[in-house]
Design an enzyme around this catalytic site. Structure first.
Site, PDB file in Angstrom:
ATOM      1  N   PRO A 146       0.771  -1.241   0.000  1.00 56.26           N
ATOM      2  CA  PRO A 146       0.000   0.000   0.000  1.00 56.26           C
ATOM      3  C   PRO A 146       0.806   1.297   0.000  1.00 56.26           C
ATOM      4  O   PRO A 146       0.759   2.080   0.957  1.00 56.26           O
ATOM      5  CB  PRO A 146      -0.835  -0.133   1.273  1.00 56.26           C
ATOM      6  CG  PRO A 146       0.038  -0.916   2.196  1.00 56.26           C
ATOM      7  CD  PRO A 146       0.766  -1.890   1.307  1.00 56.26           C
ATOM      8  N   CYS A 147       1.505   1.567  -1.087  1.00 58.88           N
ATOM      9  CA  CYS A 147       2.246   2.828  -1.167  1.00 58.88           C
ATOM     10  C   CYS A 147       1.289   4.019  -1.222  1.00 58.88           C
ATOM     11  O   CYS A 147       1.714   5.153  -0.985  1.00 58.88           O
ATOM     12  CB  CYS A 147       3.216   2.822  -2.344  1.00 58.88           C
ATOM     13  SG  CYS A 147       2.462   2.514  -3.934  1.00 58.88           S
TER      14      CYS A 147
END
Length: 178
Positions: A146-147
């Site tokens: 989850p950047c």
């Protein structure tokens, strides 16, 4: 008489399309897990495909992989607000530093946002904010890694290779279902 030579199967790098509310995504997987999940409009998609083909020394081809159905199911649940963690196996393709950064990203809880500086501190490299940001930009497994949960220190969203509108959608989805 010559000895029988067994044909060694090449690594299979299977690809498929995954459908999401934000648009279709290209996914690729090996027998060990998902190694690519990227929106078709990602500015890095061609380079990502080249990188994984080179890494696995094989071509990416449309083919079935045991992980694709599970990936679609988990993403559907995520977008419906029913899933906060992914269990699908992943095979990370990157430098050791990039892989360390991506592992830290996976520790950021659903619905939370942190800055690049905070991420660098979690990595125990407090002066590496820029290097961390660059590694985030090389993430080839969107959403699962989850950047999108990383924002700038001043609270603005910052960049996202598939567009800030997608990043904003993902953050709002998680905030609403938190």
């Amino acid at each position: 008489m010559r000895p029988y030579k067994q044909t060694i199967k090449k690594n299979i790098l299977a690809t498929s399309t995954i459908t999401t509310p934000l648009g279709d995504m290209l996914c690729a997987a090996t027998s060990k897990g998902i190694c690519l999940l990227s929106f078709f409009n990602s500015k890095h998609l061609e380079k990502q495909i080249e990188k994984i083909q080179k890494f696995f020394n094989t071509e990416a081809i449309p083919a079935h992989n045991k992980y694709f159905e599970c990936l679609q199911k988990e993403l559907d649940e995520y977008f419906e607000g029913k899933r906060k963690e992914f269990t699908i196996p992943m095979q990370l393709v990157g430098t050791p530093f990039q892989q360390d950064v991506w592992k830290v990203l996976q520790l950021i809880p659903y619905g939370e946002k942190i800055s690049y500086k905070d991420e660098a501190q979690l990595l125990k490299k407090p002066n590496a904010s820029r290097a961390v940001a660059n590694a985030n930009g090389q993430n080839m497994i969107s959403i699962l890694i989850p950047c999108h949960r990383i924002i700038q220190k001043n609270g603005t969203l910052g960049g996202y290779s598939s567009g800030v509108d997608k990043k904003e959608f993902l953050l709002n989805l998680e905030e609403k279902n938190f």
